[in-house]
Design a protein around this motif. Structure first.
Motif, PDB file in Angstrom:
ATOM      1  N   UNK A   1       0.831  -1.201   0.000  1.00  0.00           N
ATOM      2  CA  UNK A   1       0.000   0.000   0.000  1.00  0.00           C
ATOM      3  C   UNK A   1       0.868   1.254   0.000  1.00  0.00           C
ATOM      4  N   UNK A   2       1.966   1.211   0.742  1.00  0.00           N
ATOM      5  CA  UNK A   2       2.833   2.381   0.870  1.00  0.00           C
ATOM      6  C   UNK A   2       3.688   2.610  -0.372  1.00  0.00           C
ATOM      7  N   UNK A   3       4.225   1.523  -0.957  1.00  0.00           N
ATOM      8  CA  UNK A   3       5.206   1.673  -2.028  1.00  0.00           C
ATOM      9  C   UNK A   3       4.648   1.380  -3.425  1.00  0.00           C
ATOM     10  N   UNK A   4       3.621   0.548  -3.516  1.00  0.00           N
ATOM     11  CA  UNK A   4       3.083   0.168  -4.815  1.00  0.00           C
ATOM     12  C   UNK A   4       1.714   0.768  -5.092  1.00  0.00           C
ATOM     13  N   UNK A   5       1.055   1.277  -4.041  1.00  0.00           N
ATOM     14  CA  UNK A   5      -0.244   1.897  -4.223  1.00  0.00           C
ATOM     15  C   UNK A   5      -1.392   0.988  -3.845  1.00  0.00           C
ATOM     16  N   UNK A   6      -2.531   1.614  -3.537  1.00  0.00           N
ATOM     17  CA  UNK A   6      -3.703   0.854  -3.098  1.00  0.00           C
ATOM     18  C   UNK A   6      -4.199  -0.099  -4.180  1.00  0.00           C
TER      19      UNK A   6
END
Length: 217
Positions: free
Chosen positions: A113-118
């Motif tokens: 979620x933080x690095x690749x996106x929701x």
């Protein structure tokens, strides 16, 4: 003529290195989400060049772990859902089967979620969401689950609840005891608390009694 024979052990060695790196990364990221690629290489017992040969950067490693998690969830969903089971039992079985996989990859979900996106997290959880939607639709027709929301929206809500519970385990707010967490999921779907507890406890006991359960087979 000897070159293909020489390359075969190299390919096997490369596959073994990749698998070992992923297994190590899954464990080490759970202990330290900020671990560096160099530290991962040492933990996996490979040189830095080998690690970066498979995964050019941290994002590539997380993408590979995300694909692994999605495949594991797809397998769990396929094994758990029985069309002949009542909907509430099927939903309990789905989330009981999913939780060990989610627990295994719970730090990955936060990192993705933080690095690749929701959107990547949504993709990881798609197999469970799709299976849950089918069960919820059937359960709403049977009057087992509440019908205030369409099945796809209710499934999305249960998915958000699951992610929140996994993150609460990450934060130390909750233990990773699956039973009360799945009971909460059934209650959120509209099953009365006592009934939800009875169903989850019963389905859990059936799963635990299966040959090979818990020994890695």
């Amino acid at each position: 003529m000897s070159k293909p024979v020489a390359r075969a052990p190299q390919r096997r060695n490369a596959r073994s290195n990749r698998a070992r790196i992923l297994d190590t990364a899954r464990q080490e990221l759970g202990r330290n989400p900020n671990i560096t690629m160099e530290e991962l290489a040492r933990a996996a017992g490979v040189v830095r060049r080998t690690l970066f040969g498979h995964f050019p950067g941290r994002e590539a490693l997380l993408v590979a772990l995300a694909d692994e998690a999605s495949a594991a969830l797809r397998e769990a969903a396929g094994d758990a859902v029985g069309l002949d089971e009542p909907a509430e039992r099927a939903l309990a079985g789905l989330f009981l089967a999913m939780w060990p996989v989610g627990d295994r990859y719970r730090m990955l979900l936060a990192l993705a979620r933080r690095h690749l996106g929701a959107e990547r997290v949504t993709g990881i959880l798609a197999p469970i969401r799709d299976a849950a939607t089918d069960i919820l639709e059937r359960g709403q027709r049977e009057g087992v689950f509440h019908s205030h929301l369409p099945p796809v929206a209710l499934s999305a809500g249960l998915e958000a609840l699951t992610v929140a519970l996994l993150e609460s385990v990450n934060d130390g707010v909750l233990d990773d005891d699956v039973v009360p967490l799945v009971i909460a999921t059934l209650i959120a779907a509209g099953v009365p608390e006592k009934r939800a507890s009875d169903v989850v406890m019963d389905v859990s006991s059936v799963i635990n009694a299966k040959p090979g359960f818990g020994d890695g087979t």
